[in-house]
Write a protein that holds these residues in place. Structure first.
Motif, PDB file in Angstrom:
ATOM      1  N   TYR C  43      14.422   1.409   4.940  1.00 21.76           N
ATOM      2  CA  TYR C  43      12.712   0.450   4.591  1.00 21.76           C
ATOM      3  C   TYR C  43      13.253  -0.913   4.610  1.00 21.76           C
ATOM      4  CZ  TYR C  43      11.775   5.385   3.380  1.00 21.76           C
ATOM      5  OH  TYR C  43      11.045   7.142   4.366  1.00 21.76           O
ATOM      6  N   ALA C  45      13.148  -3.216   3.054  1.00 29.92           N
ATOM      7  CA  ALA C  45      14.662  -4.039   2.434  1.00 29.92           C
ATOM      8  C   ALA C  45      16.090  -3.330   2.311  1.00 29.92           C
ATOM      9  CB  ALA C  45      14.147  -3.871   0.134  1.00 29.92           C
ATOM     10  N   GLU C  46      15.752  -3.101   2.869  1.00 31.92           N
ATOM     11  CA  GLU C  46      17.458  -1.524   2.751  1.00 31.92           C
ATOM     12  C   GLU C  46      17.751  -2.389   4.458  1.00 31.92           C
ATOM     13  OE1 GLU C  46      15.745   2.194   2.515  1.00 31.92           O
ATOM     14  OE2 GLU C  46      15.503   1.764   0.740  1.00 31.92           O
ATOM     15  N   SER C 187      -3.272   1.673  -5.465  1.00 36.73           N
ATOM     16  CA  SER C 187      -2.857   1.715  -4.255  1.00 36.73           C
ATOM     17  C   SER C 187      -1.578   3.199  -4.638  1.00 36.73           C
ATOM     18  CB  SER C 187      -2.559   1.265  -3.266  1.00 36.73           C
ATOM     19  OG  SER C 187      -3.914   0.831  -2.839  1.00 36.73           O
ATOM     20  N   ALA C 188      -0.272   2.018  -5.553  1.00 40.88           N
ATOM     21  CA  ALA C 188       1.277   2.537  -6.255  1.00 40.88           C
ATOM     22  C   ALA C 188       1.982   3.191  -4.828  1.00 40.88           C
ATOM     23  CB  ALA C 188       0.465   2.688  -7.448  1.00 40.88           C
ATOM     24  N   MET C 190       4.771   4.294  -2.942  1.00 41.16           N
ATOM     25  CA  MET C 190       6.310   3.706  -3.744  1.00 41.16           C
ATOM     26  C   MET C 190       6.911   3.020  -3.603  1.00 41.16           C
ATOM     27  SD  MET C 190       5.701   6.667  -5.952  1.00 41.16           S
ATOM     28  CE  MET C 190       7.296   6.875  -6.486  1.00 41.16           C
ATOM     29  N   GLU C 191       7.022   2.828  -2.336  1.00 42.99           N
ATOM     30  CA  GLU C 191       8.255   1.633  -1.815  1.00 42.99           C
ATOM     31  C   GLU C 191       7.244   0.764  -2.374  1.00 42.99           C
ATOM     32  OE1 GLU C 191       9.812  -0.778   2.065  1.00 42.99           O
ATOM     33  OE2 GLU C 191       8.399   0.550   2.288  1.00 42.99           O
ATOM     34  N   PRO C 192       8.126  -0.736  -3.527  1.00 41.46           N
ATOM     35  CA  PRO C 192       7.156  -2.107  -3.411  1.00 41.46           C
ATOM     36  C   PRO C 192       7.610  -2.891  -1.914  1.00 41.46           C
ATOM     37  CG  PRO C 192       8.604  -1.508  -5.562  1.00 41.46           C
ATOM     38  CD  PRO C 192       8.958   0.064  -3.794  1.00 41.46           C
ATOM     39  N   VAL C 238       8.227   2.834   6.312  1.00 44.51           N
ATOM     40  CA  VAL C 238       7.438   2.295   5.025  1.00 44.51           C
ATOM     41  C   VAL C 238       7.293   3.297   4.222  1.00 44.51           C
ATOM     42  CG1 VAL C 238       4.303   1.127   5.180  1.00 44.51           C
ATOM     43  CG2 VAL C 238       6.019   0.620   7.175  1.00 44.51           C
ATOM     44  N   GLY C 239       7.051   3.166   2.732  1.00 46.21           N
ATOM     45  CA  GLY C 239       7.110   3.730   1.726  1.00 46.21           C
ATOM     46  C   GLY C 239       5.139   3.905   0.970  1.00 46.21           C
ATOM     47  N   GLY C 240       4.817   4.664   2.281  1.00 49.76           N
ATOM     48  CA  GLY C 240       3.073   4.415   1.465  1.00 49.76           C
ATOM     49  C   GLY C 240       2.959   3.047   1.493  1.00 49.76           C
ATOM     50  N   HIS C 271       8.498  -6.890  -7.427  1.00 48.40           N
ATOM     51  CA  HIS C 271       8.645  -6.477  -9.266  1.00 48.40           C
ATOM     52  C   HIS C 271       7.558  -5.157  -8.948  1.00 48.40           C
ATOM     53  CE1 HIS C 271       8.960  -5.173 -13.182  1.00 48.40           C
ATOM     54  NE2 HIS C 271       9.951  -5.401 -12.723  1.00 48.40           N
ATOM     55  N   ARG C 272       8.095  -4.216  -9.497  1.00 49.26           N
ATOM     56  CA  ARG C 272       6.636  -3.087  -9.467  1.00 49.26           C
ATOM     57  C   ARG C 272       5.590  -3.798  -9.914  1.00 49.26           C
ATOM     58  NH1 ARG C 272       3.854   0.838  -7.046  1.00 49.26           N
ATOM     59  NH2 ARG C 272       6.413   1.380  -6.040  1.00 49.26           N
ATOM     60  N   ILE C 468       3.210   5.606   8.510  1.00 52.64           N
ATOM     61  CA  ILE C 468       3.864   5.074   6.657  1.00 52.64           C
ATOM     62  C   ILE C 468       3.621   6.678   5.756  1.00 52.64           C
ATOM     63  CG2 ILE C 468       1.947   3.325   7.149  1.00 52.64           C
ATOM     64  CD1 ILE C 468      -0.660   4.274   5.916  1.00 52.64           C
TER      65      ILE C 468
END
Lengths: 166, 325, 680
Positions: C43, C45-46, C187-188, C190-192, C238-240, C271-272, C468
């Motif tokens: 993802y 940030a990785e 939306s929240a 899971m992936e920020p 993309v984590g959602g 940050h979350r 996504i």
């Protein structure tokens, strides 16, 4: 801070800032990005790893506190090319969409099945003195520390049920 | 997080010594609460003394009770066969708290000492008397939901978030404390916490270098034990209201009653007047109603928290009914 | 060469043509699933280019002019590289398909929680600490944060009157007049939101957590003041998103600027808590719904009047009324909405914008009507289905709501229920049942894709489309395999890279239809080439099992390619068809819910959803999508609400402990039925 960890069977030595969490050690220092950072505060479960046999939120613990311990991450669940039964069942039941919670769900479920086998109770267990069968209600309660925002809970639980029945 | 030193002593002496070295040192057990707050900038110790390898990780039999080591994990405590059988209210309370992952890490002592979930306490951009003494309370006049209605002051309305401590409160738990000089003393949990008054940042009666080494549970005085928790989703959420009941019935009367509450008080709440009202009486709906009236006689229902009074009333009644059936 | 196709007329040919036993529509494993279960999927940030620095966004704690008071002190901390406050930084994420920069300049804060600076350091630990130490002062007047204090924006109103609704309300034998409110929602994912930016000269490569790359590239370029072709965006995983990643986000712009300033790659992860503030929320709503009917429940008039909010300057209004134009037949109709300007975090698209809260409120009113008229809720809806779009008489491209209602009713066992409330009790729990219709407009958007057929007989699908979690990798591979007579294992799919042809992106449920069609068109071009090589017309051609078949002539595709690669480029544009017919997807959801008599806690015990969503390209991934929507419905109804502080509008419960996303234990098994639904 010098810290030695055994991760997925391999011993690694780190010399890191005391502030580095176990999760950040895995991701930023060891390149093991399988463990995810969803909230960084123990509120989502995406970072779940198995430390000395226990599932924990790797974001809420310092790497240094785990010196000498054995850590299993999602990268360590398969045996070479052969996926674990849970990994395979997640594919079969489509227990994922975006995939970001998936590693945490898998590590959590892997340890959860062991906990259940060891007779551990949960909030929904009727009788604390006798081991409960792993009903759907037991599975969902025990897995509630792992959020999935895509809403794949049905697939995840079906996958766990399949493996639990084996 | 501010930078900090990290020590992992192997003996209590060294741990206390480490703590004495800095006024801003902190013990770390599971870390599930402390690291959370350090990341947010709410807490900023300059030295962490890791107490996980001091040997306080077992549950020992006492004459007729047990002593739970300070670093026994919440999950292990809930799972212990002695606890499951004789103190099931404690197992139940533990299993109702947090998630399996957090329970695998969180410790007995850490759970007692966990800080409030008040969102204003966790937000370093707003005033909070608990976080920054004398700065004011942003929660007052703000959005209240997981806040306290018992024991509050005009300086703080934060609720204690623990489930475990609520059960322990009902079980007359004794906290075992080792002081900086190596002397051990015990303190009843009923005496352990302080109401906020005008010093909400001082939450317990511990002295700076005091080290909790364990918690003693005397033999349970009631074999009817119930824990009930109400929250905004089915699991993995803090209590809006919770209640622990430990009761004994004899010949149709309540011989013993110890009732404690979560989500209502600034500390795990137990009101001797409630216990006294119930003790010796015959269970009845009217009695349980009255117990609720006694419990909530001085409840402060600030805007947003009005729901807690009827909810607490009903939960108490249900718990008492279940425990006396 | 490219095959251009604009959908100007209702498309009844049902492209792509299934040959009946190909991979299209099958129940197939997610092709990126293995990467996801092994942790191999990377993802945003990785990605960690050499020399990576770490940035943390700093938020405003008040509104007004922003002043950073201790920059020098923070920059002097060991390991801190930069405190960046740049006029090009953005105040909130861009709206979906904006294609241009959102409001820029972070020396002013429009809402509490807005980013005002980026702190860059050698490690994420140092950056986080430094950001906590950075002091922000803001000076400004109190701005409205409560709907009752906001001013109505005269340019953001919707007003549609058909017939004489007021008369109908006045004379109605039965009238429901109800007002509902819904809270802000988020939306929240899971992936920020996260970005890793790296410059090579004046060219930027940025890994981002983004849904619609073709627009995001233009937005980012506009923010930075460079040309879009200087920007390469990559988002292979993309984590959602759920709408929160439609537009370029603050982390991307800040990372790009910092990387430029420092000459090193920079990673910025929200940050979350920032995810809750910096990206768009679903507006809170107030909705007045009036239903006038005959005593048998047949509607004579519909009124739906709503109020939503957004930050000043934002051009998105929660499209509450979208479905109310055509959901039920009624000769008289009054549809109005207004927007008030509030200094809360910006509002934007969140999963099923408009429908999620608009249809929900409307359906609750329908239940009120069912109660008043003593008509079964399913029957009430069946009685009011339109055969053409009300008002303008447009035909529906397909209308399967009746089938969803009746099929769902049977599968759920609706007839077994107690029709009156409080009839069934188990211990402390009251057991009730309920249902609602689901209606969602359908869209198609511009999309391009390239497909290459290699000499080895493998197909490669290439587009900047994202996956996504929706299954793009899987279904685009199935489409190409179907079109070229290959197995899905013979098809590689490369997504999420703006160096590839621009797909539709993921948003508004357009991805499968739009980018999927582009892939089919690209394959059609390849088929045309193959046919030409055989001296035949494309329609005479059959591709199957890696072979080309024309009449009795069957030969391996590879022979025909003789070492060459065939390439096709498909380009789809929405055309007049969207105007000529009303396109929508349909559904019915049934639930059995237990409500605790003592505590009021509600638990969903079972849930059934029957949907007609067009052609199902993959049963397994489509079912997951439907289940996800049902979980969101559950959260919307029972657990979720974003709480704004009434004094300053800031989001109080901005984390996943206090904003209650449903957990495993909240969700029962979700039965899903997908009806076969093709336009005719």
């Amino acid at each position: 801070m010098k810290t030695v960890l055994t991760i997925n069977g391999q011993q690694v030595s780190l010399d890191i800032d005391t502030r580095v969490t176990l999760l950040d050690a895995l991701r930023d220092h060891l390149g093991l990005y399988g463990s995810k950072k969803g909230c960084d505060h123990g509120q989502c479960g995406a970072c779940t790893v198995i430390a000395d046999g226990r599932r924990i939120n790797s974001c809420l613990t310092l790497a240094a506190m785990h010196d000498g311990e054995t850590i299993i991450t999602v990268e360590g669940l398969a045996h070479g090319e052969a996926l674990s039964a849970l990994q395979q069942a997640f594919l079969g039941h489509d227990g994922m969409q975006c995939g970001y919670c998936t590693p945490g769900q898998l590590c959590s479920a892997t340890a959860m099945l062991e906990e259940a086998r060891a007779g551990r109770a949960s909030q929904v267990t009727d009788d604390l003195t006798t081991p409960a069968p792993l009903s759907r209600a037991e599975i969902t309660e025990r897995m509630s520390g792992n959020l999935c925002r895509c809403g794949c809970y049905s697939g995840i639980v079906a996958a766990i049920e399949e493996v639990a029945a084996e | 997080m501010r930078p900090f030193d990290y020590q992992r002593p192997a003996a209590p002496e060294a741990a206390c010594q480490g703590m004495s070295a800095s006024p801003h040192a902190a013990y770390i057990g599971g870390g599930t609460n402390l690291i959370d707050l350090m990341k947010l900038g709410v807490m900023a110790p300059d030295l962490l003394v890791d107490v996980n390898r001091l040997g306080f990780d077992t549950i020992k039999d006492l004459d007729d009770g047990v002593e739970i080591g300070a670093t026994v994990r919440n999950s292990d405590l809930a799972d212990d066969p002695r606890i499951r059988v004789r103190w099931p209210v404690l197992s139940r309370a533990l299993l109702a708290g947090a998630s399996a992952q957090l329970r695998n890490k969180a410790t007995t002592a850490g759970n007692l000492l966990q800080r409030t979930r008040c969102p204003y306490f966790q937000d370093i951009d707003v005033p909070c008397n608990k976080r920054k003494p004398g700065s004011g309370c942003a929660a007052l006049g703000g959005e209240l939901r997981n806040h306290a209605i018992l024991g509050t002051s005009e300086h703080c309305v934060a609720a204690h978030p623990s489930d475990m401590a609520v059960a322990m409160q009902a079980l007359d738990a004794q906290v075992v404390i080792r002081d900086a000089d190596g002397q051990t003393r015990t303190m009843g949990l009923d005496h352990f916490y302080r109401t906020p008054g005008d010093t909400p940042h001082i939450e317990t009666r511990l002295n700076p270098a005091d080290l909790i080494t364990g918690v003693r549970l005397p033999a349970p005085l009631g074999d009817r034990q119930v824990y009930r928790k109400v929250r905004d989703r089915a699991s993995y959420a803090f209590a809006l209201v919770s209640a622990a009941a430990v009761m004994q019935l004899k010949e149709g009367r309540i011989e013993y009653a110890a009732i404690a509450f979560g989500g209502l008080g600034t500390q795990p709440w137990r009101d001797p007047k409630v216990d006294a009202l119930l003790t010796g009486a015959r269970p009845s709906e009217a009695l349980f109603e009255k117990a609720g009236d006694v419990l909530l006689r001085s409840a402060e229902l600030r805007e947003g928290l009005e729901f807690k009074k009827p909810l607490a009333h009903r939960v108490l009644k249900a718990v008492l009914t279940e425990a006396t059936q | 060469m490219t095959i251009d196709y604009q959908i100007d007329d209702p498309e009844n040919a049902n492209l792509p043509h299934p040959n009946g036993h190909g991979p299209l529509g099958a129940d197939m494993e997610r092709r990126d699933g293995r990467d996801k279960v092994t942790g191999a999927a990377r993802y945003a940030a990785e990605h960690a280019p050499d020399g990576l620095l770490h940035g943390v966004l700093k938020r405003a704690s008040g509104m007004g002019t922003v002043c950073l008071t201790n920059v020098q002190e923070v920059e002097a901390l060991a390991g801190v590289r930069l405190v960046l406050q740049d006029e090009r930084m953005i105040r909130n994420a861009a709206q979906g398909t904006a294609g241009e920069a959102p409001v820029q300049g972070v020396d002013t804060a429009d809402y509490i929680g807005q980013p005002v600076a980026l702190v860059v350091a050698d490690s994420s630990e140092i950056a986080r600490d430094a950001a906590n130490l950075l002091k922000v002062q803001s000076v400004g007047d109190d701005l409205p944060v409560l709907p009752k204090h906001g001013e109505t924006d005269p340019d953001m109103q919707e007003n549609s009157v058909t017939g004489k609704p007021q008369d109908a309300f006045d004379k109605a034998p039965v009238l429901v007049d109800a007002t509902y409110t819904t809270p802000s929602l988020t939306s929240a994912a899971m992936e920020p939101h996260a970005a890793v930016a790296e410059w090579d000269g004046d060219r930027l490569t940025l890994y981002g957590s983004l849904q619609m790359l073709r627009y995001n590239r233009a937005e980012l370029a506009d923010c930075l003041g460079i040309e879009p072709d200087q920007v390469r965006l990559r988002a292979p995983f993309v984590g959602g998103g759920f709408g929160s990643k439609l537009g370029i986000s603050a982390d991307c712009v800040a990372a790009a600027l910092a990387a430029r300033a420092l000459g090193r790659p920079v990673r910025v992860v929200q940050h979350r808590r920032q995810v809750f503030e910096v990206n768009t929320r679903r507006s809170e709503t107030r909705q007045r719904i009036r239903l006038a009917s005959h005593s048998d429940g047949r509607l004579t008039a519909i009124g739906h009047e709503g109020r939503v909010s957004n930050l000043p300057g934002e051009e998105f209004a929660e499209p509450l009324l979208q479905a109310s134009y055509f959901n039920y037949a009624a000769p008289h109709r009054l549809l109005r909405s207004e927007m008030v300007r509030l200094n809360r975090p910006a509002a934007g698209s969140v999963r099923a914008p408009g429908a999620a809260v608009g249809v929900t409120a409307f359906e609750i009113a329908m239940d009120e009507l069912a109660q008043k008229t003593d008509v079964d809720p399913v029957e009430l809806r069946l009685r009011n289905l339109p055969d053409k779009e009300p008002g303008n008489g447009r035909p529906f491209s397909s209308h399967r709501l009746a089938d969803c209602l009746t099929e769902g009713r049977d599968r759920f066992g609706w007839s077994d229920r107690a029709a009156q409330p409080r009839q069934r009790r188990e211990g402390e729990w009251w057991i009730g049942t309920g249902m609602a219709a689901a209606v969602r407009v359908n869209l198609v958007m511009d999309a391009e894709a390239r497909v290459r057929l290699t000499p080895e007989g493998r197909a490669v699908v290439e587009t900047d489309m994202t996956d996504i979690g929706t299954g793009s990798y899987t279904i685009l591979g199935q489409i190409a395999a179907e079109a070229l007579g290959l197995t899905v294992a013979d098809v590689d799919v490369t997504l999420g890279d703006t160096d590839l042809p621009p797909g539709s992106g993921s948003g508004g449920s357009v991805g499968a239809a739009s980018t999927g069609t582009a892939v089919w068109l690209a394959c059609a071009e390849i088929r045309r080439d193959i046919a030409a090589r055989m001296g035949r017309k494309p329609e005479d051609l059959e591709l199957e099992g890696g072979d080309v078949i024309v009449g009795n002539d069957r030969r391996p595709l590879m022979d025909l390619l003789s070492g060459e690669t065939l390439s096709g480029h498909g380009k789809l544009a929405p055309g007049e068809a969207l105007e000529k017919v009303r396109q929508a997807t349909w559904g019915a959801v049934f639930a059995e819910v237990a409500v605790n008599d003592i505590t009021g806690e509600a638990r969903v015990r079972r849930m059934q959803g029957t949907f007609a969503i067009g052609r199902v390209l993959n049963q397994r991934t489509a079912r997951s999508q439907a289940q996800g929507g049902m979980v969101w419905g559950l959260g919307l109804a029972l657990t979720e609400a974003m709480v704004h502080d009434a004094r300053d509008g800031h989001v109080v419960n901005r984390d996943l402990a206090e904003y209650n996303v449903p957990v495993h234990a909240d969700v029962p098994y979700l039965d899903v039925c997908l009806l076969d639904d093709q336009d005719e």
